[in-house]
Design an enzyme around this catalytic site. Structure first.
Site, PDB file in Angstrom:
ATOM      1  N   THR A   9     -30.723  58.682  53.687  1.00  0.00           N
ATOM      2  CA  THR A   9     -31.256  58.528  55.050  1.00  0.00           C
ATOM      3  C   THR A   9     -31.410  59.846  55.784  1.00  0.00           C
ATOM      4  O   THR A   9     -32.364  60.040  56.557  1.00  0.00           O
ATOM      5  CB  THR A   9     -30.292  57.617  55.858  1.00  0.00           C
ATOM      6  OG1 THR A   9     -30.330  56.322  55.275  1.00  0.00           O
ATOM      7  CG2 THR A   9     -30.689  57.504  57.312  1.00  0.00           C
TER       8      THR A   9
ATOM      9  N   THR B 150      -7.111  44.821  43.408  1.00  0.00           N
ATOM     10  CA  THR B 150      -6.985  43.868  44.508  1.00  0.00           C
ATOM     11  C   THR B 150      -8.253  43.812  45.347  1.00  0.00           C
ATOM     12  O   THR B 150      -8.940  44.820  45.501  1.00  0.00           O
ATOM     13  CB  THR B 150      -5.768  44.222  45.415  1.00  0.00           C
ATOM     14  OG1 THR B 150      -5.874  43.469  46.621  1.00  0.00           O
ATOM     15  CG2 THR B 150      -5.721  45.693  45.781  1.00  0.00           C
ATOM     16  N   GLN B 151      -8.531  42.647  45.887  1.00  0.00           N
ATOM     17  CA  GLN B 151      -9.665  42.503  46.809  1.00  0.00           C
ATOM     18  C   GLN B 151      -9.354  43.118  48.167  1.00  0.00           C
ATOM     19  O   GLN B 151     -10.254  43.336  48.972  1.00  0.00           O
ATOM     20  CB  GLN B 151      -9.993  41.018  47.034  1.00  0.00           C
ATOM     21  CG  GLN B 151     -10.475  40.328  45.814  1.00  0.00           C
ATOM     22  CD  GLN B 151     -10.811  38.859  46.071  1.00  0.00           C
ATOM     23  OE1 GLN B 151     -10.846  38.390  47.204  1.00  0.00           O
ATOM     24  NE2 GLN B 151     -11.067  38.134  44.998  1.00  0.00           N
TER      25      GLN B 151
END
Ligand code: ASP
Length: 334
Positions: A12, A269-270
């Site tokens: 960007t 882990t999430q």
């Protein structure tokens, strides 16, 4: 006079609006930076800009581009006091992680940055991100691959993109910042580390790694169908401390198929913060017994880059587990 090399890959920061949405424009950023007064103040490092062709939205950046950036830095290493990599924000955390494994033993900064709003637009965050990154790269106080964004300098392999529309797009949930930019740039010396004595370049090759995010109601049998001879590793994003359901059928079958294909199994882990502890709950003990690799508090971005790197160096099975479960360049706290 300090000298910094800027490698401009796209993103960007140098994009313009086109009829198909934002897209990078060749030659635009170089001209725009020449006009920035701050970059010509006394004490600001001189810089050369290498513009890649094609300039890419970072969704199109993968292993080949990581290696191009790493090789350019390795080749030009002695000519500059530091490096700035201008990069799209979407996959910047992956590239930062990959560079940290590919370029070990740095004694000068490699700073990745970008922006949420293009340089040429009103209220852009690009200018401060570029100017401060160039100063940090020139000052040479951080011998690490790092990422500067919205006033903070983070360790590159600890960051994740957490926001698609805030200026604070990145966080480092499990490791404190390396510096904070206010009126002065304040380096947090105790958080900054040097990894290795001498710069070494390591090749990373593309690998087939699948990330499986567990959701309530998923089926191990469906998951087993994605396994095959071409899959090098499967990463389970488990619940909490790395837990998986053990009250439903299919896990044994999944593990059998994985064994047949020699698939490496990893668990993370999430949760954004905190760590994976296999065996803490009964719901992760079966995978622990099966020899699954614990990713502890690594980001998924760092896990992917580290896996590609280790598999490229020939690690697999037990040796892969050993390397994954220790810190190589500060990417994990075990
Ligand atoms: N899509 C852009 C990219 O990652 C987003 C950005 O740079 O902020 O290249």
């Amino acid at each position: 006079m300090k000298k910094v090399c800027i490698i401009y890959t796209g993103g960007t920061i140098g994009m313009k609006r086109t009829e198909n949405g934002y897209s990078p424009v060749k030659g635009f950023l170089k001209g725009a930076l020449e006009e920035v007064k701050e970059l010509h103040y006394p004490g600001v490092p001189k810089f050369d800009l290498i513009e890649y062709d094609p300039l890419l939205d970072s969704s199109n950046i993968a292993v080949e581009e990581w290696m191009k950036i790493a090789k350019d830095i390795y080749r030009l290493y002695d000519e500059y006091d530091g490096f700035v990599v201008l990069h799209g924000t979407d996959t910047m955390a992956y590239t930062a992680s990959a560079l940290s494994f590919s370029l070990q033993g740095l004694d000068k900064p490699v700073v990745l940055t970008g922006s949420q709003i293009p340089l040429e637009e009103i209220r852009s965050d690009a200018l401060d991100n570029i100017v401060t990154s160039i100063i940090i790269a020139g000052e040479g106080k951080v011998p690490e691959v790092c990422l500067y964004f919205n006033n903070y300098l983070f360790r590159g392999n600890r960051v994740m993109k957490v926001s698609s529309d805030e200026k604070g797009a990145f966080e480092s949930p499990n490791y404190p910042e390396l510096a904070e930019s206010g009126i002065h740039i304040r380096y947090r010396k105790r958080n900054i580390k040097k990894f290795g004595d001498e710069l070494k370049f390591y090749e990373i090759k593309p690998k087939n790694v699948i990330v499986l995010k567990l959701v309530p109601g998923f089926s191990y049998r469906t998951f087993a169908k994605v396994l095959g001879p071409d899959v090098d590793a499967v990463i389970f994003e488990g619940f909490g401390a790395g837990n998986l359901p053990n009250n439903k059928s299919g896990l044994d079958e999944f593990l059998k198929v994985a064994e047949e294909y020699n698939t490496n199994i990893l668990i993370c882990t999430q949760c954004q913060r905190g760590t994976t502890i296999l065996g803490e709950y009964e719901t992760s003990s079966e995978l622990k017994r099966a020899g699954a690799i614990s990713c502890y508090d690594m980001t998924t971005e760092a896990i992917i880059a580290k896996l590609y790197y280790l598999l490229s160096q020939g690690y697999t099975g037990k040796s892969l587990k050993m390397e994954m479960e220790k810190s190589i360049v500060g990417e994990v706290n075990v």
